[in-house]
Write a protein that holds these residues in place. Structure first.
Motif, mmCIF file in Angstrom:
data_model
loop_
_atom_site.group_PDB
_atom_site.id
_atom_site.type_symbol
_atom_site.label_atom_id
_atom_site.label_comp_id
_atom_site.label_asym_id
_atom_site.label_seq_id
_atom_site.Cartn_x
_atom_site.Cartn_y
_atom_site.Cartn_z
ATOM 1 N N TRP A 79 46.132 -45.163 37.650
ATOM 2 C CA TRP A 79 46.723 -44.805 38.940
ATOM 3 C C TRP A 79 45.778 -45.191 40.068
ATOM 4 O O TRP A 79 44.592 -44.890 40.031
ATOM 5 C CB TRP A 79 46.965 -43.298 39.027
ATOM 6 C CG TRP A 79 47.706 -42.698 37.875
ATOM 7 C CD1 TRP A 79 48.685 -43.285 37.114
ATOM 8 C CD2 TRP A 79 47.526 -41.374 37.331
ATOM 9 N NE1 TRP A 79 49.130 -42.410 36.153
ATOM 10 C CE2 TRP A 79 48.433 -41.230 36.259
ATOM 11 C CE3 TRP A 79 46.694 -40.302 37.660
ATOM 12 C CZ2 TRP A 79 48.515 -40.053 35.513
ATOM 13 C CZ3 TRP A 79 46.777 -39.129 36.921
ATOM 14 C CH2 TRP A 79 47.685 -39.010 35.859
ATOM 15 N N VAL B 43 46.201 -34.383 40.643
ATOM 16 C CA VAL B 43 46.716 -34.872 39.370
ATOM 17 C C VAL B 43 46.118 -33.996 38.273
ATOM 18 O O VAL B 43 45.110 -33.305 38.483
ATOM 19 C CB VAL B 43 46.380 -36.359 39.131
ATOM 20 C CG1 VAL B 43 47.023 -37.227 40.191
ATOM 21 C CG2 VAL B 43 44.868 -36.592 39.079
ATOM 22 N N ILE C 169 51.364 -35.836 37.264
ATOM 23 C CA ILE C 169 51.060 -36.219 38.649
ATOM 24 C C ILE C 169 51.674 -35.170 39.561
ATOM 25 O O ILE C 169 52.831 -34.781 39.393
ATOM 26 C CB ILE C 169 51.626 -37.618 38.962
ATOM 27 C CG1 ILE C 169 50.966 -38.659 38.054
ATOM 28 C CG2 ILE C 169 51.410 -37.973 40.427
ATOM 29 C CD1 ILE C 169 51.614 -40.029 38.122
#
Length: 347
Positions: A133, A145, A195
């Protein structure tokens, strides 16, 4: 073969949004980046230059070229032009890469992805789904996250959480990590993760849509869709039960916001066998490679050594074939450049 096909495999091509419907909310930040009005409630993922379909689907998820063909089919017709000889020798006609814009309008469920070995044994696929990410935007009071168990968790404990859909136990067992733009996170296959709401990322993945959804209740319609058609116990075999301490987390997470050179390597070293990503700013040379460009800010041009120019602006998403050759990024812009692993990097 028509000249149109030849042209499209030797020059960079700007692509429109490609947002297959998902089970979770989001999409406003994708629309804002692209400068359009499409902020559909369930369009939180834009699959950029995708040759990958959603799990169990024939075409959903694929990117279409301006000439009407699927990018997947164009690559299969001319793999060496699109991917380069060395890449084809290592990975065949697969791009070995899936890039997404992901705008989490709500927290995603706790889930994990299979390893290459598990995917080969149980899913008939060369690739599992390691991912990474790149945080490009955040909103809300607490953008976070969740990555890896904080402590070792016994398999029977996880099975009980999943069987009873104990969401608080699953989420509470994970490391909660505050994030801001410029942060990057490498997510090895098997890592439980989620997330948080308000996190907007560029996501690099291996080219599959394999997710084992531990926390499916309230997100998916039933358990069957949570486990890729496998029984729960088999699906959970791919989960990494080990705790991630500060040393492990430090090896997966980078903070790059304060780095302002023309080319910034974004991902942790362990990501190199799976994909590569750089943040580019201003005038930068690009070596010949299949790649995906996502322009985050500004305007400029991509000049290829074959003489073709492509205008770029904030929100442009571009696929670059290997046959476009060396290229020059010009102008006052910032972009993320995503590439497959180098041919010699895989184990």
């Amino acid at each position: 073969m028509s000249s149109v096909h030849d042209d499209q495999s030797v020059q960079a091509i700007a692509l429109p949004a490609n947002q297959p419907q998902q089970f979770y909310r989001g999409g406003t930040n994708i629309a804002a980046l692209r400068g359009g009005g499409d902020d559909r409630e369930f369009g939180p993922e834009d699959w950029v230059a995708s040759t990958t379909t959603r799990f169990g689907q024939a075409e959903s998820g694929l990117s279409r070229l301006p000439d009407g063909r699927w990018l997947r089919d164009a690559v299969r017709e001319a793999p060496e032009q699109w991917l380069g000889t060395e890449h084809v020798a290592a990975f065949g006609d697969s791009t070995a890469l899936l890039v997404k814009l992901l705008d989490a309008g709500q927290r995603l469920p706790v889930h994990c992805h299979p390893s290459d070995t598990f995917a080969q044994q149980h899913l008939g696929s060369r690739f599992g789904k390691t991912e990474a990410w790149i945080v490009v935007g955040t909103s809300g009071p607490n953008p976070v996250v969740h990555l890896g168990f904080r402590e070792d968790v016994a398999p029977e404990v996880v099975e009980r959480w999943v069987s009873t859909q104990d969401s608080s136990a699953m989420l509470g067992s994970l490391n909660e990590i505050p994030v801001r733009p410029g942060d990057t996170v490498h997510v090895p296959a098997g890592t439980p993760h989620a997330i948080g709401e308000g996190v907007f990322i560029v996501e690099l993945q291996q080219p599959t849509d394999f997710s084992v959804t531990l926390e499916w209740q309230g997100f998916l319609s039933d358990a069957e869709s949570a486990f890729l058609g496998m029984d729960q116990r088999t699906a959970l075999e791919t989960l990494n039960h080990s705790g991630f301490d500060d040393t492990v987390l430090a090896s997966l997470i980078k903070h790059t916001a304060d780095q302002d050179s023309g080319r910034v390597e974004l991902l942790a070293e362990d990501a190199a066998p799976f994909f590569r990503a750089d943040r580019l700013h201003g005038s930068v040379e690009l070596a010949p490679s299949f790649g995906v460009l996502i322009v985050l800010e500004g305007n400029g041009k991509l000049r290829s050594d074959n003489g073709s120019d492509l205008d770029l602006r904030r929100g442009s998403t571009v696929v670059v074939p290997h046959a476009a050759g060396a290229a020059q990024l010009e102008g006052d812009l910032t972009a993320v450049h995503c590439r497959p692993p180098s041919a010699g990097s895989r184990r």
